[in-house]
Write a protein that holds these residues in place. Structure first.
Motif, short mmCIF file in Angstrom:
data_model
loop_
_atom_site.label_atom_id
_atom_site.label_comp_id
_atom_site.label_asym_id
_atom_site.label_seq_id
_atom_site.Cartn_x
_atom_site.Cartn_y
_atom_site.Cartn_z
N TYR A 147 0.86 -1.19 0.00
CA TYR A 147 0.00 0.00 0.00
C TYR A 147 0.89 1.24 0.00
CZ TYR A 147 -4.26 -2.52 1.70
OH TYR A 147 -5.34 -3.34 1.87
N LEU A 148 0.35 2.34 -0.51
CA LEU A 148 1.00 3.64 -0.35
C LEU A 148 -0.01 4.76 -0.54
CD1 LEU A 148 1.36 5.07 -3.39
CD2 LEU A 148 3.26 3.51 -3.55
N TYR A 149 0.31 5.92 0.05
CA TYR A 149 -0.47 7.13 -0.19
C TYR A 149 0.25 7.93 -1.27
CZ TYR A 149 -2.83 11.56 0.33
OH TYR A 149 -3.55 12.70 0.07
N PRO A 150 -0.39 8.18 -2.40
CA PRO A 150 0.33 8.76 -3.54
C PRO A 150 0.42 10.29 -3.49
CG PRO A 150 -1.92 8.30 -4.17
CD PRO A 150 -1.78 7.84 -2.74
N TYR A 166 -7.96 7.71 -2.37
CA TYR A 166 -7.15 7.77 -1.16
C TYR A 166 -5.89 6.92 -1.32
CZ TYR A 166 -6.15 8.08 3.85
OH TYR A 166 -5.55 8.32 5.06
N PHE A 167 -5.91 5.67 -0.94
CA PHE A 167 -4.70 4.85 -1.00
C PHE A 167 -4.61 4.06 -2.30
CE2 PHE A 167 -3.00 6.00 2.91
CZ PHE A 167 -1.85 5.27 3.19
N MET A 168 -3.38 3.70 -2.65
CA MET A 168 -3.11 2.85 -3.80
C MET A 168 -2.49 1.55 -3.29
SD MET A 168 -1.57 5.63 -6.52
CE MET A 168 -1.94 4.70 -8.02
N ALA A 169 -2.57 0.50 -4.12
CA ALA A 169 -1.95 -0.78 -3.77
C ALA A 169 -1.43 -1.43 -5.03
CB ALA A 169 -2.95 -1.70 -3.08
N ARG A 170 -0.50 -2.34 -4.84
CA ARG A 170 -0.03 -3.17 -5.95
C ARG A 170 0.34 -4.54 -5.42
NH1 ARG A 170 4.31 -4.79 -8.74
NH2 ARG A 170 4.92 -2.95 -9.92
#
Length: 406
Positions: free
Chosen positions: A129-132, A294-298
């Motif tokens: 996860y990260l906040y971009p 909001y958040f992104m994931a990969r």
């Protein structure tokens, strides 16, 4: 000295406690954190620096260094756990990403991200996860949006009427045991949610002044906490940081508590992280709500993530054809089937019909943020109609909840 020569003079190394000052300085420069913002969050001189010490002790932090040990670019991986469709998985939380401007354009961050993905893969963190700070930038690196943040404002006249409930609300400190234990029960039953230990709670409050916040805990008729809200009242506004509830009874009880402030306030401001607007739950539904990504994931390791994914038993074989711009081990064929117990069988040999997509789309789809039919309609994935129906059947229809920030 040209850019290639400069890069050749740099080395990737772990960022340790001896680099705490440099780590802090780079963060403050890149994210333009001012002393005024720190004061609003409750920090005093030097306190922010001290609060970063556990990060360098608990997390994996890497950076590019000059020959004289100057940190010029960095990335941090928090070791976290998240609920993925009722399975608790290790997750790599990416944060602290930054490069001084005089070293930009050299591919330093691209190399650090590849390095971070390798580290996460070896650590068994198969989702990240990260906040971009830039959605297009992180999309190019394989992350995709997986959660929304909805903000809402209610006038005092729009607060729901008092509902009859058998329990009651008590005000507590935000760090109270009942608050933390209630959240833990919630997170372990809610897709996407972060499991919060002491480190995660510390990060939760990093940019807020928790000393000026209060918790309201709803207890059912048996005295068992079933929900809470974290709030503060300021300038006649009831501000909700987060509302968590395990039952609809608790939701009603918490709104009763907000209603009890009717004579003190003019409005209620709050946040929702489920992707579901509040208006439908209210008698007065013409309220103001705004939604933003909001958040992104990969997915860090496709094969391993698929093996852990809760597919339905007896899945008819099909295969993903995946492309990944940063992790070569994710580019290829991943055939999926399940045995009678529902355990996923993943191979690199094609079986059944193909589903062609990139790592970003696969991540958003398996996280439940967007449905397969929608992604096919906007041409983010390609497959036949029968396999598309299969994907709709075997992928849980639940959007992620994520209310944290790091």
């Amino acid at each position: 000295m040209n850019e290639n020569k400069i890069k050749e003079s740099l080395k990737i190394r772990p960022v340790g406690l001896k680099h705490l000052d440099q780590y802090n300085e780079l963060l403050r420069y890149v994210f333009q954190v001012t002393d005024r913002e720190l004061e609003k969050s409750g920090y005093e001189d030097g306190e922010l620096k001290r609060s970063k010490r556990p990060i360098l002790q608990e997390a994996d932090v890497f950076g590019w260094f000059t020959r004289d040990d100057k940190l010029v670019s960095q990335i941090c991986i928090y070791p976290c756990e998240v609920n993925i469709h009722d399975r608790i998985l290790h997750m790599g939380g990416v944060t602290g990403v930054g490069t001084y401007p005089e070293f930009s354009g050299m591919g330093l961050m691209n190399d650090l991200i590849r390095h971070a993905l390798l580290k996460m893969r070896k650590a068994g963190q198969f989702i990240s996860y990260l906040y971009p700070y830039s959605i297009p930038y992180y999309r190019r690196k394989g992350w995709e949006i997986i959660s929304d943040h909805i903000t809402f404002t209610l006038k005092d006249t729009e607060i729901p009427a008092t509902a009859e409930v058998p329990g009651h609300v008590e005000r507590r400190a935000v760090g109270d045991r009942d608050v933390k234990e209630t959240y833990d029960r919630f997170a372990r039953s809610t897709h996407g949610a972060l499991i919060r230990n002491d480190f995660e709670w510390m990060e939760y409050w990093r940019w807020e002044n928790e000393e000026e916040r209060t918790a309201a805990v709803y207890y059912d008729a048996l005295g068992i906490p079933q929900g809470f809200l974290l709030y503060w009242v300021e300038e006649d506004i009831f501000n909700i940081r987060e509302m968590v509830y395990l039952t609809q009874e608790a939701r009603k009880g918490l709104w009763n508590f907000i209603r009890a402030h009717y004579s003190m306030i003019d409005a209620v401001n709050g946040h929702i992280y489920t992707g579901e607007p509040l208006a439908f739950l209210l008698d007065e539904s013409q309220i103001r709500e705004s939604i933003e990504p909001y958040f992104m994931a990969r997915i860090v390791d496709v094969a391993e993530f698929l093996r852990l994914y809760p597919f339905a038993p007896g899945v008819r074989p099909f295969h993903f054809v995946v492309t990944d711009p940063m992790a070569e081990w994710n580019t290829g064929i991943f055939s999926v089937a399940t045995d009678r117990e529902g355990a996923a069988i993943v191979t690199d040999q094609p079986a059944g019909r193909p589903v062609t997509l990139d790592i970003q789309t696969l991540s958003a789809m398996l996280m439940g943020y967007k449905r397969p039919s929608y992604l096919a309609r906007i041409e983010r994935l390609r497959t036949d109609k029968r396999t598309l129906r299969l994907l709709e059947e075997i992928i849980p229809d639940t959007q992620p909840y994520f209310s944290d920030y790091f």
